[in-house]
Design a protein around this motif. Structure first.
Motif, short mmCIF file in Angstrom:
data_model
loop_
_atom_site.label_atom_id
_atom_site.label_comp_id
_atom_site.label_asym_id
_atom_site.label_seq_id
_atom_site.Cartn_x
_atom_site.Cartn_y
_atom_site.Cartn_z
N VAL A 294 0.87 -1.17 0.00
CA VAL A 294 0.00 0.00 0.00
C VAL A 294 0.91 1.22 0.00
O VAL A 294 1.72 1.39 0.91
N VAL A 295 0.82 2.02 -1.05
CA VAL A 295 1.70 3.18 -1.18
C VAL A 295 0.85 4.45 -1.15
O VAL A 295 -0.38 4.37 -1.25
N GLU A 296 1.51 5.56 -0.97
CA GLU A 296 0.79 6.83 -0.97
C GLU A 296 1.05 7.59 -2.25
O GLU A 296 2.20 7.77 -2.64
N VAL A 297 -0.01 7.99 -2.91
CA VAL A 297 0.11 8.80 -4.11
C VAL A 297 -0.77 10.02 -3.92
O VAL A 297 -1.99 9.89 -3.78
N ASP A 298 -0.15 11.20 -3.88
CA ASP A 298 -0.87 12.46 -3.64
C ASP A 298 -1.77 12.36 -2.40
O ASP A 298 -2.94 12.79 -2.43
N GLY A 299 -1.25 11.75 -1.35
CA GLY A 299 -1.98 11.65 -0.09
C GLY A 299 -3.03 10.55 -0.06
O GLY A 299 -3.66 10.32 0.97
N GLU A 300 -3.23 9.85 -1.18
CA GLU A 300 -4.22 8.77 -1.22
C GLU A 300 -3.53 7.42 -1.10
O GLU A 300 -2.43 7.24 -1.62
N LYS A 301 -4.18 6.47 -0.40
CA LYS A 301 -3.59 5.15 -0.27
C LYS A 301 -3.93 4.32 -1.52
O LYS A 301 -5.10 4.21 -1.89
N VAL A 302 -2.89 3.78 -2.11
CA VAL A 302 -3.05 3.02 -3.35
C VAL A 302 -2.45 1.63 -3.15
O VAL A 302 -1.34 1.51 -2.63
N ALA A 303 -3.21 0.61 -3.55
CA ALA A 303 -2.69 -0.76 -3.50
C ALA A 303 -1.93 -0.99 -4.79
O ALA A 303 -2.53 -1.08 -5.86
N ALA A 304 -0.61 -1.06 -4.68
CA ALA A 304 0.22 -1.13 -5.88
C ALA A 304 0.94 -2.47 -5.95
O ALA A 304 1.46 -2.95 -4.94
N TYR A 305 0.95 -3.05 -7.13
CA TYR A 305 1.65 -4.32 -7.32
C TYR A 305 2.45 -4.25 -8.61
O TYR A 305 1.94 -3.79 -9.65
N LEU A 306 3.69 -4.68 -8.53
CA LEU A 306 4.54 -4.70 -9.72
C LEU A 306 4.73 -6.17 -10.11
O LEU A 306 5.35 -6.94 -9.37
N HIS A 307 4.16 -6.54 -11.24
CA HIS A 307 4.19 -7.93 -11.67
C HIS A 307 5.61 -8.32 -12.13
O HIS A 307 6.42 -7.44 -12.43
N ASP A 308 5.84 -9.62 -12.15
CA ASP A 308 7.18 -10.11 -12.54
C ASP A 308 7.58 -9.61 -13.94
O ASP A 308 8.76 -9.39 -14.20
N ASP A 309 6.59 -9.44 -14.83
CA ASP A 309 6.91 -9.00 -16.19
C ASP A 309 7.00 -7.47 -16.30
O ASP A 309 7.11 -6.93 -17.40
N GLY A 310 6.91 -6.79 -15.14
CA GLY A 310 7.04 -5.33 -15.14
C GLY A 310 5.73 -4.58 -15.22
O GLY A 310 5.72 -3.35 -15.13
N THR A 311 4.62 -5.30 -15.40
CA THR A 311 3.32 -4.62 -15.45
C THR A 311 2.95 -4.11 -14.07
O THR A 311 3.06 -4.84 -13.08
N ALA A 312 2.52 -2.86 -14.01
CA ALA A 312 2.14 -2.27 -12.72
C ALA A 312 0.62 -2.26 -12.57
O ALA A 312 -0.09 -1.93 -13.52
N PHE A 313 0.14 -2.64 -11.40
CA PHE A 313 -1.28 -2.58 -11.08
C PHE A 313 -1.46 -1.59 -9.94
O PHE A 313 -0.85 -1.76 -8.88
N THR A 314 -2.27 -0.58 -10.15
CA THR A 314 -2.53 0.38 -9.08
C THR A 314 -4.04 0.44 -8.85
O THR A 314 -4.81 0.73 -9.77
N LEU A 315 -4.41 0.15 -7.62
CA LEU A 315 -5.83 0.02 -7.28
C LEU A 315 -6.13 0.86 -6.04
O LEU A 315 -5.22 1.19 -5.28
N SER A 316 -7.39 1.11 -5.83
CA SER A 316 -7.77 1.75 -4.57
C SER A 316 -7.43 0.78 -3.43
O SER A 316 -7.71 -0.42 -3.54
N ALA A 317 -6.85 1.29 -2.34
CA ALA A 317 -6.48 0.40 -1.23
C ALA A 317 -7.65 0.21 -0.27
O ALA A 317 -7.52 -0.50 0.73
N ARG A 318 -8.78 0.83 -0.56
CA ARG A 318 -9.94 0.71 0.34
C ARG A 318 -10.77 -0.50 -0.06
O ARG A 318 -11.25 -0.59 -1.19
N CYS A 319 -10.95 -1.40 0.91
CA CYS A 319 -11.80 -2.56 0.68
C CYS A 319 -13.20 -2.06 0.31
O CYS A 319 -13.72 -1.14 0.94
N GLN A 320 -13.79 -2.69 -0.68
CA GLN A 320 -15.09 -2.21 -1.17
C GLN A 320 -16.24 -2.70 -0.28
O GLN A 320 -17.39 -2.39 -0.55
N HIS A 321 -15.92 -3.42 0.79
CA HIS A 321 -16.97 -3.83 1.73
C HIS A 321 -17.29 -2.69 2.68
O HIS A 321 -18.37 -2.13 2.64
#
Lengths: 326, 155
Positions: free
Chosen positions: A256-283
């Motif tokens: 979970v990283v911070e981008v412009d003060g917002e918490k972002v769930a970030a994942y860097l895949h083995d092939d270099g693809t980056a996934f950036t998602l909201s870190a807030r559980c949708q429940h």
């Protein structure tokens, strides 16, 4: 390493220089002031480091002290920021204004808070206390602390404060993950910050994760690592396990990283693809944790789980984690 | 708004409360009976899915009940105060009991998923640590007593 020419700063500088020597790390001495004496302070600090066998680089900045230290640590992509605890005693634990406290809350990297108020104190790390609450981020902190302790030849103990049944299992599991089955384990009930600080007396270094030190909740409830940094009698290493920078991620790693003060769930895949998602559980809006083993985002509140891409693995959530543009 | 509408809101809240909280009560008891981690995780998910409905229905129940009490001028009688006190008191008492057990189970499931040294015995220890019958029974008896107070208005 933040240097400002005072006797207490010299204590922290010495700790930083000794660590740099033991770990084979580069040392950068940073001074922030607008009085014009910064270059002299840095020269003297570099001379002291040199006498310990470490050739340090020096860096001088103008401007607000805490902000400049944090910015320099980020620019240098430092692994560790070392700072004295001047103004961080138990009496100031409700204050957010001290420079070390501000730096500790906003540091983009791990931070070592050195107890400088006792000049005679020996800051050699022979015994380290690693605190965990069993969470995935706490495990990252213990792993980090254990690696440092091994590099320094320090003995290690684990502490869990809370439910005794779970604590027993958590510490056994943590010891197994660290491949240290015979390690000393302390399970105790009570307030985590108080108990960790109390036990810190018997150790040279306490290691905690930074969970709770970022975000707006810290203004309402003082986070455990922050209280420990103020109250523990030993030096405190706060490992940045939450709100890391996206650029810290290695392939296959998420956080979970911070981008412009917002918490972002970030994942860097083995092939270099980056996934950036909201870190807030949708429940119910809790912040998800990265599960490094299963490569999933897990919600600590009600158990929802998401794939690294944000797709639902299991509920109670009924919505995937939405993507975030960064 | 008339007394009848306040009563309707209150009863709608009660229906939601019983449905949502009943699911959690059943989950608490079920977790003790089933021993398969995946099944327990499923039950836990079901319980967690009712959390928001539980909070919303409790709020509706309270707002409706207090509204009906004010409009119906019941607040000079003892039963309504006792009902309110009982609801709050039992809630305060049961919340940490239930939360601790659910947290333990959730934690052990997470550790079984991610950890390296967590066994089925640990899982069994955690499941056996709670007393679901006592927790669910306390809540059930309290609800029954509140129902008695509200229907019969004994004092």
């Amino acid at each position: 390493m933040g240097a400002h020419g005072s006797p207490t700063s010299a204590v922290a500088e010495e700790v930083a220089a000794r660590l740099a020597k033991q770990l084979g790390a580069e040392l950068v001495l940073l001074n922030v002031d607008e009085t014009g004496s910064g270059e002299d302070v840095l020269r003297a600090a570099a001379d002291r480091a040199s006498r310990l066998g470490v050739e340090a680089q020096t860096l001088h900045r103008d401007g607000a002290v805490a902000e400049s230290i944090v910015a320099a640590a980020a620019e240098l992509r430092a692994d560790l920021l070392v700072i004295g605890d001047h103004g961080m005693g138990p009496d100031s634990r409700f204050s957010l204004g001290g420079i070390p406290s501000q730096v500790a809350h906003h540091s983009p990297v791990d931070i070592l808070v050195v107890r400088t108020s006792e000049p005679t104190r020996d800051h050699t790390y022979r015994r380290a206390l690693l605190a965990t609450d069993g969470s995935l981020t706490a495990h990252q902190a213990t792993r980090h602390g254990d690696a440092l302790a091994q590099a320094l030849g320090a003995e290690v103990a684990l502490i869990y404060v809370g439910d005794e049944l779970i604590g027993d299992i958590v510490l056994r599991d943590t010891a197994a993950r660290l491949d240290r089955d015979g390690i000393e384990r302390i399970v105790i009930k009570g307030n985590p910050a108080v108990q960790i600080s109390k036990h810190a007396v018997d150790y040279d270094l306490v290691v905690v994760g930074n969970k709770g030190m970022t975000g707006s909740r810290r203004y309402i409830q003082r986070a455990v690592p922050s209280r420990v940094a103020h109250e523990a009698g030993s030096d405190v290493l706060i490992v940045r396990t939450v709100s890391r920078s996206f650029f810290d991620l290695r392939p296959g790693e998420g956080a979970v990283v911070e981008v412009d003060g917002e918490k972002v769930a970030a994942y860097l895949h083995d092939d270099g693809t980056a996934f950036t998602l909201s870190a807030r559980c949708q429940h119910m809006g809790c912040i998800v944790d990265w599960n490094s083993r299963a490569r999933t985002w897990d919600c600590p509140c009600h158990g929802s789980r998401y794939e690294y891409s944000g797709a639902i693995i299991n509920g109670p959530t009924t919505k995937p984690l939405p993507g975030v543009q960064t | 708004m008339s007394y009848g509408w306040w009563k309707f809101i209150h009863l709608a809240g009660v229906v939601g409360f019983v449905a949502a909280h009943g699911t959690s009560m059943a989950a608490t008891v079920l977790m003790k009976r089933i021993r398969e981690p995946q099944q327990v995780a499923g039950v836990l998910q079901l319980s967690a899915a009712t959390v928001s409905a539980f909070y919303v229905s409790t709020l509706i129940l309270l707002v409706g009940g207090i509204g009906a009490g004010v409009v119906g001028q019941w607040f000079d009688q003892g039963w309504i105060w006792l009902s309110l006190g009982l609801l709050v008191g039992v809630g305060v008492l049961m919340f940490p009991m239930a939360r601790r057990h659910f947290r333990r189970v959730r934690m052990i499931l997470e550790l079984m998923e991610t950890g390296t040294a967590v066994s089925r015995d640990d899982f069994a220890r955690v499941l056996n640590s709670g007393n679901p019958v006592l927790t669910a029974g306390t809540g059930f008896v309290a609800i029954l007593f509140i129902l008695y107070l509200m229907v019969l208005k004994p004092f």
